[in-house]
Design an enzyme around this catalytic site. Structure first.
Site, PDB file in Angstrom:
ATOM      1  N   SER A  11      33.399  -5.366  -1.493  1.00 55.52           N
ATOM      2  CA  SER A  11      31.938  -5.423  -2.521  1.00 55.52           C
ATOM      3  C   SER A  11      31.762  -7.133  -3.355  1.00 55.52           C
ATOM      4  O   SER A  11      31.509  -7.443  -2.389  1.00 55.52           O
ATOM      5  CB  SER A  11      32.875  -4.511  -4.021  1.00 55.52           C
ATOM      6  OG  SER A  11      33.848  -4.603  -4.158  1.00 55.52           O
ATOM      7  N   HIS A  38      28.710  -2.060  -2.513  1.00 48.55           N
ATOM      8  CA  HIS A  38      28.872  -1.681  -3.797  1.00 48.55           C
ATOM      9  C   HIS A  38      27.695  -2.859  -3.963  1.00 48.55           C
ATOM     10  O   HIS A  38      28.252  -3.962  -3.724  1.00 48.55           O
ATOM     11  CB  HIS A  38      30.461  -1.871  -4.514  1.00 48.55           C
ATOM     12  CG  HIS A  38      30.983  -0.802  -3.965  1.00 48.55           C
ATOM     13  ND1 HIS A  38      32.549  -0.938  -4.653  1.00 48.55           N
ATOM     14  CD2 HIS A  38      31.314   0.785  -3.272  1.00 48.55           C
ATOM     15  CE1 HIS A  38      32.943   0.087  -3.848  1.00 48.55           C
ATOM     16  NE2 HIS A  38      32.373   0.515  -3.668  1.00 48.55           N
ATOM     17  N   ASP A 131      38.746   0.670  -4.020  1.00 47.13           N
ATOM     18  CA  ASP A 131      38.308   1.709  -3.300  1.00 47.13           C
ATOM     19  C   ASP A 131      38.450   1.021  -1.995  1.00 47.13           C
ATOM     20  O   ASP A 131      38.448   0.131  -1.579  1.00 47.13           O
ATOM     21  CB  ASP A 131      36.792   1.581  -3.658  1.00 47.13           C
ATOM     22  CG  ASP A 131      35.989   3.285  -3.282  1.00 47.13           C
ATOM     23  OD1 ASP A 131      36.715   3.567  -2.912  1.00 47.13           O
ATOM     24  OD2 ASP A 131      34.820   2.749  -2.923  1.00 47.13           O
TER      25      ASP A 131
END
Ligand SMILES: C[S@@+](CC[C@H](N)C(=O)[O-])C[C@H]1O[C@@H](n2cnc3c(N)ncnc32)[C@H](O)[C@@H]1O
Lengths: 188, 282
Positions: A11, A38, A131
């Protein structure tokens, strides 16, 4: 080992990391690279165009039902989960966010582990949440190879740290060493 | 997420059990998930196992066959009902620009909203039509195969906490009024104006096992086909083709397409990016 795919989750700081890794794969890279980055809700177009301008491999957004091809780099579309089907095609889903994320790295990694089992390399790079840690653990349990960016070399160490807490990866590498390692692993 | 009972050593076993489960559901209840995306269904099933503390798929199958209420909950888990108002504002803008002028030339038209879930999209379209002065000239059929979500859709009651996002979407979509003109707040909920749903018939319809629902001028089916395997997708696009009058409009989700469906040549592309197509007048 005969690796058939690479999945990458990242991300915050991911774009910078990918700018270094992806061009380094060269133009003969023999397996597909499937990435969840992300970036919020806005479209991928700009950075996909940019990646194409710096990578010898073809970079596109993964499409529903698309057959996964070697030597191709795919990004998950914003606001959809990306899954890999047992017949090595992509599918998308709008189910709830997972780990506050859609696309979620865990969901991609989990489906990839089922599809490719030990013929898979899973990678976690720089990122600001956790995540992907669970998904990476699953890849390892399925006999796949795991690689985590050294948190000290990551723009945001949270994601690599979270992964390291759950998995003892085969490789823990500085950003500059990752592309070389991937070329070596997939040429064996 | 994944159940402890399954791993790479018994992946084959899981595949067999999944196939049996889908067959059993079809035979017992008539819902056909056999051609839904496998990875997606597996994820939902394993999720359901861990939530209900059932050790494996065969035992889940046993329970599903014998317990209708249990199945009904399971069905909710399989049908992803996530939706929002004015999702993809650009799509609504495109409708306004490309399609509404044509609808204005009709004295009366019909819209089929397939896979409408809890109805947020239906109210969005109704608002758009109302602002264009078209709501009184149309009949909207809103269908889904999940009866529970249809109940919510009929009521038009949503969580207040979601409204901020919907309001943003509404403004981006080019809405000409204020979203708050269309609902009343009550405690933590909002209830949408019954006027908006006065032209809507909500009905149970299964895209896989039922036939053409009605002959219509426009179909919206967004974020439903992504859950289907290619062959099933193609078949459902065929169903839409048959349901549209010549010149009728088909709107899919932004990641869905008629490309490679075999129906490509029977439609014109109106907006490639927003996935708006027009049935050719042959
Ligand atoms: C993700 S929602 C999409 C909602 C809305 N169209 C949107 O884009 O926000 C998918 C919906 O399709 C419905 N669905 C799935 N399979 C179906 C089928 N075979 N027939 C009718 N509806 C179906 C589900 O119940 C769910 O409400």
């Amino acid at each position: 080992m005969n690796y058939k795919a690479i999945v990458i989750g990242t991300s915050f700081g991911g774009l910078e990391a990918l700018k270094i890794i992806l061009p380094g794969l060269g133009k003969e890279f023999p397996v597909p690279v499937i990435i969840v980055l992300h970036i919020g809700d806005h479209s991928n177009d700009t950075f996909i165009n940019y990646m194409n301008s710096i990578c010898p491999l073809k970079v596109t957004e993964a499409e529903n039902n698309e057959e996964i091809k070697p030597g191709h780099i795919y990004f998950a579309p914003p606001n959809y989960h990306l899954l890999i089907e047992p017949d090595f095609t992509f599918s998308l889903s709008t189910e709830e966010k997972y780990n506050y994320s859609r696309p979620s790295i865990d969901i991609l990694f989990e489906s990839a582990a089922w599809a490719y089992s030990k013929n898979l390399i899973g990678i976690i790079l720089s990122g600001a949440n956790s995540d992907g840690a669970y998904g990476l653990k699953l890849i390892k349990e399925f006999g796949g190879m795991t690689l985590v960016q050294n948190p000290c070399s990551a723009t945001s160490p949270t994601m690599p740290r979270a992964a390291l807490k759950m998995v003892l990866p085969e490789y823990r590498l500085k950003l500059e060493d990752i592309a070389v390692k991937l070329v070596e692993l997939t040429n064996g | 997420m994944t159940n402890g009972a399954y791993n790479e050593t018994n992946a084959d076993l899981l595949n067999i059990e999944m196939q049996l489960l889908m067959e059993a559901i079809f035979l017992r209840y008539g819902y056909d998930f056999r051609n839904y995306s496998k990875a997606h269904i597996r994820r939902r099933v394993l999720h359901h196992l861990s939530m209900s503390l059932i050790p494996n798929v065969t035992m889940l199958l046993d329970r599903i066959l014998r317990d209708r209420d249990f199945f009904s909950n399971f069905l909710d888990d399989l049908s992803i009902n996530v939706t929002e108002m004015f999702r993809d504002p650009e799509f609504y803008k495109s409708l306004k620009y490309n399609i509404i002028p044509k609808l204005k030339t009709y004295a009366y038209f019909k819209v089929w909203h397939a896979g409408c879930s809890t109805g947020e999209e239906v109210y969005s379209i109704a608002i758009l039509l109302k602002e264009e002065g078209l709501l009184d000239r149309c009949q909207i059929y809103a269908t889904d195969f999940n009866r529970k979500v249809l109940e919510t859709a009929k009521e038009g009651v949503y969580q207040k906490s979601d409204i901020e996002q919907y309001d943003k979407n509404y403004v981006l979509s080019g809405g000409s009024g204020k979203l708050s003109d269309y609902y009343k707040s009550r405690y933590g909920s909002v209830i949408f104006d019954k006027n908006l749903s006065s032209k809507v018939v909500f009905a149970d319809h299964n895209l896989v096992t039922d036939n053409v629902f009605a002959e219509v001028n426009m179909i919206l089916c967004r974020n439903v086909l992504i859950y289907f395997e290619k062959n099933l997708q193609d078949r459902v696009i065929g169903l839409f083709y048959k349901s549209l009058v010549p010149g009728g409009i088909l709107c899919l989700g932004t990641k869905e397409s008629i490309k490679f469906s075999g129906y490509e040549n029977l439609f014109e592309v109106v907006d490639e990016k927003q996935k708006i197509y027009k049935r050719k007048i042959l």
